[in-house]
Every structure is written in C-alpha cells, then in structure tokens.
Design an enzyme around this catalytic site. Structure first.
Site, short mmCIF file in Angstrom:
data_model
loop_
_atom_site.label_atom_id
_atom_site.label_comp_id
_atom_site.label_asym_id
_atom_site.label_seq_id
_atom_site.Cartn_x
_atom_site.Cartn_y
_atom_site.Cartn_z
N ASP A 17 24.69 29.56 -5.77
CA ASP A 17 23.63 30.49 -5.40
C ASP A 17 22.67 29.82 -4.40
O ASP A 17 22.40 28.62 -4.50
CB ASP A 17 22.86 30.90 -6.67
N ASN A 65 29.12 42.08 -5.69
CA ASN A 65 28.78 41.69 -4.31
C ASN A 65 29.17 42.73 -3.27
O ASN A 65 28.71 42.67 -2.13
CB ASN A 65 29.42 40.35 -3.95
#
Length: 228
Positions: A17, A65
C-alpha cells in the site's frame, strides 16, 4: 544454532500500500508510484534467497480495485504485462515458482495467456511467489464453501482444502505498508493466527532491509495459537 520452527517465518504476505501517496508526495503522476512499486517487488523477490521465506504472497490487485479510474486500471494491467515479460527469465533462473490467487482467469485474454505460460515455466521452482490478482477473501471463502459442500460435509478441513492457498504453508506473518491498519479483504481465513506488522513506510520505499527487520520482529514474538 538454527532458528526454531516457530521463530522462522515460512510464509509471509504483504499488502503493498502507498504507491499513490508516494507519487503525490513527490508531485508525480500516480502511475509513477505504481512503477516504483514494481521495482520494490523486484528487489524483494531477488532477496528471498537470503531469507527463511518459502512463500511470499503479494496483494497486487483486489477485486475491488476495478472501482478505480479506468486509466489507472489500464496502467496497472500494462505494468503487469511488462513485469511478467521482463522478470520471468529471472524467476526461472532463481528457482522461483509463480502461483496466482484469485479469479485471474477473468483478466484480459493476453494477460491470462502470459500467466499460464509463466505458471508452466516456473512450476518446478523451490520457492514460491504467490500473487493475488483480482482477489477478494470473501469471494475465496464463499467459493471454497461451495466446493466443500459439493464434495460432502463442510468442515474447517474441507473448506481450507478448497482455498486458493491450500497447497501453501500456513501464513506466519502479514505486513501492511503505508500506515493503514486494516486487512482490506485479504487472506481473512489464512490470517487467523498469523502475526501482523503495520509499518508507515510507503510501498515504493519498502526494501529487503525492511523485510529483514519484520522477520526479526516476528522471531521475537511468542506465538501461542490460543494457548497460554
């Protein structure tokens, strides 16, 4: 003196991340953060031979996503194509076996073909790089329960045997970069007794040294698995 088994992390998973924030801090387009993130993956995979890790699982693209802007998704898919093409020879040379977790067969046909070829060419590797693509833990557990029910009784053992990770070592350590403290629908079943480390380091800045530090932290923890 050799490390005791409970002090050695055989299977490490990472939620990678912070690519976007890395790019924003440097006043760069988001795609530059993703490209730098790919370089971090490359260096980490190269360092595996110097660790106890038998399997490294990376959260590369979640089923959620797809909600990102179309141009960013396209950039991520193109980076995936380039990474497979450029790094496959190195995987083979370094005895790394590729495994994919998730509904990757529904990706673009050319990516599916590239992944099938990579899986075949690396099948005999002794150390595993598992990449979660189009992955969501809720969907994984649901599909595993459905498969277990079709085979007979649903038990912990039959459900676990139908997970994407069934042939991988139990998860020992989960790392998340960028300071976020959540699992984001990643390996929810597997993480039950894994140790967790959350670091403020953004993924593009995460190095083999950071991984080594995490393994040292893991070795210093006492794992009781619910016991005293």
């Amino acid at each position: 003196m050799a490390d005791s088994p409970d002090k050695t992390a055989r299977h490490v998973a990472i939620i990678m991340d912070g690519n976007g924030r890395w790019a924003k801090r440097k006043h760069l387009p988001r795609v530059m953060g993703h490209r730098k993130g790919v370089e971090a993956v490359r260096e980490l995979v190269r360092s595996l031979k110097d660790t106890s890790i038998e399997c490294l699982t990376l959260y590369a693209f979640s089923s959620e996503n797809w909600k990102r802007p179309e141009d960013e998704v396209d950039d991520l898919m193109n980076l995936m194509r380039k990474f497979i093409k450029s790094d496959l020879p190195e995987f083979i040379a370094n005895d790394v076996k590729l495994k994919i977790l998730g509904d990757w067969q529904s990706l673009a046909p050319d990516i599916v073909e590239m992944l099938e070829d990579a899986l075949a060419q690396t099948a005999k590797g002794s150390r595993t790089l598992a990449v979660a693509l189009n992955y969501g833990a809720h969907a994984e557990i649901t599909a595993a329960a459905r498969a277990a029910a079709a085979q007979g009784e649903i038990t912990e053992e039959t459900l676990a045997a139908n997970l994407y990770s069934a042939d991988l070592p139990p998860l020992d350590l989960l790392i998340r970069t960028s300071g976020e403290v959540r699992l984001s629908n990643f390996l929810l079943w597997q993480v039950a007794y894994a140790e967790m480390i959350f670091t403020d380091v953004l993924w593009p800045d995460f190095t083999p040294a950071h991984l080594h530090d995490a393994l040292e932290q893991f070795a210093g923890r006492e794992r009781r698995f619910g016991g005293r």
